[in-house]
Design a protein around this motif. Sequence first.
Motif, PDB file in Angstrom:
ATOM      1  N   GLN A  40      -6.114   3.549  -4.981  1.00 39.40           N
ATOM      2  CA  GLN A  40      -7.048   3.869  -3.908  1.00 39.40           C
ATOM      3  C   GLN A  40      -7.396   5.335  -4.162  1.00 39.40           C
ATOM      4  O   GLN A  40      -6.545   6.206  -3.999  1.00 39.40           O
ATOM      5  CB  GLN A  40      -6.367   3.700  -2.543  1.00 39.40           C
ATOM      6  CG  GLN A  40      -7.289   3.947  -1.375  1.00 39.40           C
ATOM      7  CD  GLN A  40      -6.547   4.037  -0.058  1.00 39.40           C
ATOM      8  OE1 GLN A  40      -5.371   4.388   0.000  1.00 39.40           O
ATOM      9  NE2 GLN A  40      -7.246   3.760   1.030  1.00 39.40           N
ATOM     10  N   THR A  81       2.133  12.859   5.143  1.00 35.68           N
ATOM     11  CA  THR A  81       2.109  14.233   5.680  1.00 35.68           C
ATOM     12  C   THR A  81       3.293  14.522   6.605  1.00 35.68           C
ATOM     13  O   THR A  81       3.698  15.674   6.718  1.00 35.68           O
ATOM     14  CB  THR A  81       0.799  14.489   6.468  1.00 35.68           C
ATOM     15  OG1 THR A  81       0.664  13.454   7.447  1.00 35.68           O
ATOM     16  CG2 THR A  81      -0.402  14.480   5.558  1.00 35.68           C
ATOM     17  N   ARG A  82       3.844  13.466   7.214  1.00 38.38           N
ATOM     18  CA  ARG A  82       4.968  13.725   8.135  1.00 38.38           C
ATOM     19  C   ARG A  82       6.223  14.168   7.400  1.00 38.38           C
ATOM     20  O   ARG A  82       7.158  14.649   8.015  1.00 38.38           O
ATOM     21  CB  ARG A  82       5.266  12.462   8.972  1.00 38.38           C
ATOM     22  CG  ARG A  82       4.284  12.253  10.106  1.00 38.38           C
ATOM     23  CD  ARG A  82       4.475  10.914  10.743  1.00 38.38           C
ATOM     24  NE  ARG A  82       4.054   9.834   9.863  1.00 38.38           N
ATOM     25  CZ  ARG A  82       4.304   8.543  10.068  1.00 38.38           C
ATOM     26  NH1 ARG A  82       5.005   8.174  11.118  1.00 38.38           N
ATOM     27  NH2 ARG A  82       3.876   7.625   9.233  1.00 38.38           N
ATOM     28  N   PRO A 120       0.835  -1.197   0.000  1.00 34.46           N
ATOM     29  CA  PRO A 120       0.000   0.000   0.000  1.00 34.46           C
ATOM     30  C   PRO A 120       0.876   1.256   0.000  1.00 34.46           C
ATOM     31  O   PRO A 120       1.661   1.475   0.919  1.00 34.46           O
ATOM     32  CB  PRO A 120      -0.792  -0.119   1.306  1.00 34.46           C
ATOM     33  CG  PRO A 120       0.002  -1.034   2.168  1.00 34.46           C
ATOM     34  CD  PRO A 120       0.953  -1.807   1.329  1.00 34.46           C
ATOM     35  N   GLY A 142      -7.651   5.004   4.646  1.00 28.02           N
ATOM     36  CA  GLY A 142      -6.987   4.201   5.673  1.00 28.02           C
ATOM     37  C   GLY A 142      -6.373   2.928   5.117  1.00 28.02           C
ATOM     38  O   GLY A 142      -6.690   2.502   4.003  1.00 28.02           O
ATOM     39  N   LYS A 153       6.621   9.434  -0.649  1.00 23.92           N
ATOM     40  CA  LYS A 153       7.504   9.026   0.456  1.00 23.92           C
ATOM     41  C   LYS A 153       8.301   7.779   0.088  1.00 23.92           C
ATOM     42  O   LYS A 153       9.485   7.660   0.402  1.00 23.92           O
ATOM     43  CB  LYS A 153       6.609   8.764   1.665  1.00 23.92           C
ATOM     44  CG  LYS A 153       7.257   8.167   2.863  1.00 23.92           C
ATOM     45  CD  LYS A 153       6.305   8.158   4.048  1.00 23.92           C
ATOM     46  CE  LYS A 153       5.160   7.178   3.905  1.00 23.92           C
ATOM     47  NZ  LYS A 153       4.331   7.074   5.124  1.00 23.92           N
TER      48      LYS A 153
END
Length: 295
Positions: A108, A19-20, A13, A113, A30
């Motif tokens: 997705q 966001t971090r 996934p 989530g 990321k």
Amino acid sequence: MSEFRKVRKAVLPVAGLGTRFLPATKVVPKEMLPVVDKPIIQYVVDEAIAAGIEHFVFVTGRNKHVIEDYFDIQYELEATLKARNKKAELSLLTDMLPKAGTSTFTRQQEPHGLGHAVWCAREIIGPEPFALILPDMVMAADVPCLKGMMDVYDVSGGNVISVEECDPSQTHKYGIVGVGESVGSGFKITEMVEKPEPGTAPSNYFINGRYILQPEIFPILANLERGAGNEIQLTDGMLKLAKEQAFYGYAFDGQTYDCGSKEGFIIANVALALKRPDIRPKVENELKALIAALK
Ligand code: UTP
């Protein structure tokens, strides 16, 4: 030969917003940030190949098309490297390419989530067990984590989760499992608790981002209510599945770097650079000097 159905496919996934790591992840996913000289995603794909995975299902989102490009041929670059006789660099590109037809990308559309991201892979996985690998977690070990889990699965069947020990004072930050009788090189999981209140954890073994799951998880995820963070939570789905099927634990023996956090990402870079003979001398010297200079 194990009597259980082979785990051939892995779900990765990669649709989270990251966001971090903003603003770095505004345009670069990321999973494409480099640890030393490979993107994070390459480490987990290598681990999965070492465990015998034959097909990768990437659950992506908008802004993530570069992951698909990364696992494709880059004609112009390869032609230029060939023309310049850069054989070593060229083989770096060709060696990492998945075989044709062994990767599938699905989207997705909205990040509802992790449980929802996994559910998005249901049609591609079909009625067979599958591995779920959280690409944020980069792992280094003599026995690759998923390979160790496969060895447990060959004996236990069912669902297998990788765990590792944390400081007992930190259990409230993680999903924690209860440890039962030994089964092969693993153990029976007696319970799973998400972020237990301090002092109530059944052990200090936390779930560290690798799973082997049976396809019965999909209809459960399809009907789940939203949980923590208003998201469809994988843990909620696993808790329901655990009422019908056995879960087993594999105690991972190695280092895990949580590359979803800034600190973990930096430590991963330092630790893996120090494992590389070509890079270590300079990095080690400079690190020692930096630390010595700290007041
Ligand atoms: P994280 O909890 O790390 O979320 O997701 P994130 O969005 O990637 O990062 P932050 O917290 O905003 O910085 C764990 C894994 O689940 C995937 C992520 O891509 C990551 O691999 N995920 C999460 C999805 O694919 N879809 C989601 O809706 C949520």
